[in-house]
Design an enzyme around this catalytic site. Structure first.
Site: not given
Length: 199
Positions: A75-77
């Site tokens: 995951s990343d943002q």
């Protein structure tokens, strides 16, 4: 349940989200140079959502090499306002600039999650939260940053919604999990579909 779960992250927040949901998993930090990956993508005009997906995929693939047969969650943002993509502030003056640039405007938090098994991407998803900051006076921003201190440097937006940062906002359109950087409801739905958690 057909495979073990691995979270490709050392983030205590993401770990807590999975633990609180009752998932059994292993956590392992990915060895990925995020800035080196981001820079050419941003220069090429790749959308902030696609940048987040690319980073999430790179993390999951990196960790997947260490866990044969496991289902790896990456995951990343990214945080964006128009064409500008933000990065963590370097110092308190930079944090003040971040907050003043967001004043009276709506920015986006683009949270991506990817599932990888043995290097193959099985699923990709991005959710976006729209965050409207109320008009801010410089004097208030300076007082706010004095109160929150160095914590402001740990967040891309120079705020923590779970703390005093909530005072910066007049409207939030998006779910809590997207804001924290891991869209849990779509992820759990896909894990059930894959038979990796109890349906």
């Amino acid at each position: 349940m057909t495979s073990s779960l691995v979270l490709a992250s050392a983030s205590p927040f993401r770990r807590a989200l999975l633990e609180n949901a009752g998932l059994a998993f292993t956590a392992r930090a990915a060895q990925v140079d995020e800035r080196a990956l981001e820079r050419p993508l941003e220069e090429a005009g790749v959308s902030p959502s696609d940048v987040a997906l690319t980073l999430a995929e790179a993390k999951a693939k990196d960790v997947s090499r260490q866990f044969e047969g496991a289902l790896v969650i990456g995951s990343d943002q990214t945080m964006s306002l128009g064409s500008r993509v933000y990065h963590k502030p370097k110092d308190m003056a930079d944090a003040a600039e971040h907050l003043l640039s967001l004043s009276g405007r709506t920015h986006s938090l683009n949270s991506a999650v990817v599932l990888v098994r043995d290097g193959d991407v099985l699923w990709r998803h991005v959710s976006t939260a729209h965050m409207t900051v109320r008009p801010l006076e410089r004097a208030f921003v300076e007082r706010h940053l004095t109160r929150v201190g160095e914590k402001a440097l740990s967040s891309v937006g120079a705020y923590q919604l779970e703390g005093e940062g909530i005072q910066l906002f007049e409207k939030i359109d998006g779910d809590y999990f997207t804001i924290l950087g891991l869209p849990m409801l779509p992820l759990l739905g896909k894990l059930r579909e894959l038979g990796s958690i109890d349906a």
